[in-house]
Design an enzyme around this catalytic site. Structure first.
Site, short mmCIF file in Angstrom:
data_model
loop_
_atom_site.label_atom_id
_atom_site.label_comp_id
_atom_site.label_asym_id
_atom_site.label_seq_id
_atom_site.Cartn_x
_atom_site.Cartn_y
_atom_site.Cartn_z
N GLY A 13 0.82 -1.21 0.00
CA GLY A 13 0.00 0.00 0.00
C GLY A 13 0.85 1.25 0.00
N VAL A 65 -3.19 -7.62 -1.18
CA VAL A 65 -2.54 -8.33 -0.07
C VAL A 65 -3.49 -9.28 0.65
CG1 VAL A 65 -0.82 -6.52 0.33
CG2 VAL A 65 -2.98 -6.46 1.61
N SER A 143 -2.31 0.61 14.60
CA SER A 143 -3.04 1.87 14.82
C SER A 143 -3.30 2.04 16.31
CB SER A 143 -4.38 1.83 14.09
OG SER A 143 -5.20 2.89 14.51
N TYR A 156 -11.95 -2.45 12.51
CA TYR A 156 -10.60 -1.91 12.34
C TYR A 156 -9.76 -2.14 13.61
CZ TYR A 156 -7.15 1.73 11.02
OH TYR A 156 -6.02 2.42 10.69
N LYS A 160 -6.37 -4.27 13.82
CA LYS A 160 -5.11 -3.60 14.21
C LYS A 160 -4.59 -4.12 15.55
CE LYS A 160 -4.55 -0.83 10.65
NZ LYS A 160 -3.44 -1.05 9.71
N ILE A 189 -3.31 10.75 11.56
CA ILE A 189 -2.32 11.23 10.61
C ILE A 189 -3.07 11.79 9.39
CG2 ILE A 189 -0.25 10.60 9.28
CD1 ILE A 189 0.02 10.05 12.33
P1 NDP Z 1 -4.58 5.54 2.56
O1 NDP Z 1 -6.02 5.23 2.40
O2 NDP Z 1 -4.11 6.90 2.27
O3 NDP Z 1 -3.72 4.50 1.70
C1 NDP Z 1 -3.97 3.13 1.81
C2 NDP Z 1 -3.01 2.37 0.94
O4 NDP Z 1 -3.29 0.96 1.09
C3 NDP Z 1 -3.15 2.68 -0.54
O5 NDP Z 1 -1.88 2.71 -1.12
C4 NDP Z 1 -3.96 1.49 -1.09
O6 NDP Z 1 -3.64 1.22 -2.44
C5 NDP Z 1 -3.44 0.38 -0.19
N1 NDP Z 1 -4.33 -0.78 -0.13
C6 NDP Z 1 -5.60 -0.84 0.34
N2 NDP Z 1 -6.08 -2.08 0.22
C7 NDP Z 1 -5.08 -2.83 -0.35
C8 NDP Z 1 -4.98 -4.19 -0.72
N3 NDP Z 1 -5.99 -5.06 -0.55
N4 NDP Z 1 -3.81 -4.62 -1.26
C9 NDP Z 1 -2.78 -3.76 -1.45
N5 NDP Z 1 -2.83 -2.45 -1.12
C10 NDP Z 1 -3.99 -2.00 -0.57
O7 NDP Z 1 -4.23 5.13 4.07
P2 NDP Z 1 -3.20 5.73 5.14
O8 NDP Z 1 -1.95 6.15 4.48
O9 NDP Z 1 -3.93 6.67 6.00
O10 NDP Z 1 -2.93 4.43 6.02
C11 NDP Z 1 -1.82 3.58 5.83
C12 NDP Z 1 -1.79 2.59 6.98
O11 NDP Z 1 -1.72 3.30 8.20
C13 NDP Z 1 -3.04 1.71 7.05
O12 NDP Z 1 -2.67 0.42 7.47
C14 NDP Z 1 -3.86 2.42 8.11
O13 NDP Z 1 -4.76 1.54 8.71
C15 NDP Z 1 -2.78 2.89 9.04
N6 NDP Z 1 -3.15 3.98 9.92
C16 NDP Z 1 -3.54 5.20 9.40
C17 NDP Z 1 -3.84 6.22 10.25
C18 NDP Z 1 -4.23 7.59 9.78
O14 NDP Z 1 -4.58 8.44 10.62
N7 NDP Z 1 -4.18 7.88 8.50
C19 NDP Z 1 -3.82 6.05 11.72
C20 NDP Z 1 -3.41 4.73 12.13
C21 NDP Z 1 -3.09 3.76 11.26
P3 NDP Z 1 -4.79 1.05 -3.59
O15 NDP Z 1 -5.48 2.38 -3.70
O16 NDP Z 1 -4.00 0.66 -4.78
O17 NDP Z 1 -5.72 -0.01 -3.10
#
Ligand code: NDP
Length: 247
Positions: A13, A65, A143, A156, A160, A189
């Site tokens: 991701g 994934v 998270s 979620y 997590k 974030i």
């Molecule tokens: P975004 O929604 O901005 O990005 C998510 C990413 O995950 C994208 O690149 C997406 O790619 C990819 N993704 C989703 N499903 C799949 C899949 N099945 N296989 C491969 N790739 C996948 O999320 P964030 O950057 O905010 O979050 C990143 C991580 O941090 C996550 O695990 C989230 O739970 C965690 N997190 C985020 C927080 C926040 O405040 N933002 C807080 C705590 C944890 P595509 O579009 O190609 O599917």
């Protein structure tokens, strides 16, 4: 990151938000980074293009994934192409928030499949290669919700929280093989994921954060880079909170 040059890093991701920042810090440190995406091919290609002048090299790889076979092919491709995987960052994640009574089976299953089973799929597929080399580092993006639990996030938080327990168990399993497994637990974030949260909820989070601001993806990425580095050589099974003091 002093010891990063030539490291082969897989970031799931990695196209935007926290994953993109993680890709950037490793690429800037001279690593070869495989950027995984599922649906966002355009964003992945743009990122690779933007980082073409970075010290390291960036390659993109499509895989869902949550599908074991796709995770396996992605890791096997990385090893065929680059010879090994030094670092796996399990970052891919989705949120489908809603109160439990109203939560659909699909929203429960999708979140568990991507956020927890995805970590299992990718870790298992990468570990096969890391064990034979007796070295490696896995960093899982959990998270704050997985520690503290947040309302509307039973799916979620369960996923997590599972990632944190998975991290602890796998760290003990892999320590004898020279592989470290750690996690980060970000708070709130600024990414597309939090962009979907209501303004009222974000105001509530902001007032509760002691540092009185949201985190930036880069502030999570540098902790991931630290955990992957030799500077963290005696740390395994740990979860580092990146929450501005919220936890
Ligand atoms: P975004 O929604 O901005 O990005 C998510 C990413 O995950 C994208 O690149 C997406 O790619 C990819 N993704 C989703 N499903 C799949 C899949 N099945 N296989 C491969 N790739 C996948 O999320 P964030 O950057 O905010 O979050 C990143 C991580 O941090 C996550 O695990 C989230 O739970 C965690 N997190 C985020 C927080 C926040 O405040 N933002 C807080 C705590 C944890 P595509 O579009 O190609 O599917």
């Amino acid at each position: 990151m002093q010891d990063s040059a030539q490291k082969i890093v897989v970031v799931t991701g990695g196209t935007r938000g926290i994953g993109k920042a993680i890709v950037e810090v490793f690429a800037d440190a001279g690593c070869t980074v495989i950027v995984n995406y599922n649906k966002s091919r355009g964003e992945a290609e743009a990122l690779a293009l933007n980082l073409s002048s970075a010290s390291g090299s960036v390659f993109i790889e499509q895989a869902d994934v949550s599908e074991a076979s796709q995770a396996r092919i992605m890791m096997d491709n990385a090893v065929s192409r680059f010879g090994r995987i030094d670092v796996l960052v399990n970052n891919a994640g989705i949120a489908r928030d809603g109160f439990l009574m109203l939560m659909s089976d699909e929203d429960w299953q999708d979140v568990i499949a991507t956020n927890l089973t995805g970590v299992f799929n990718c870790s298992r597929a990468a570990t096969v290669h890391m064990i034979s080399r007796r070295s490696g580092a896995i960093i899982n993006v959990s998270s704050l919700s997985g520690i503290a639990g947040l309302p509307g996030q039973t799916n979620y938080a369960a996923a997590k929280g599972g990632v944190i327990s998975f991290t602890k168990a796998l760290s003990k399993e892999l320590a004898p093989f020279g592989i470290r497994v750690n996690a980060v637990a970000p708070g709130v974030i600024e990414t597309g994921m939090t962009g979907a949260v209501s303004e009222k909820a974000m105001e509530g989070y902001l007032s509760a954060i002691p540092m009185k601001r949201f985190g930036k993806p880069h502030e999570v990425a540098t902790v991931v880079r630290f955990l992957a580095s030799e500077d963290a050589s005696y740390i395994t099974g740990e979860t580092i909170c990146v929450t501005g003091g919220l936890y």
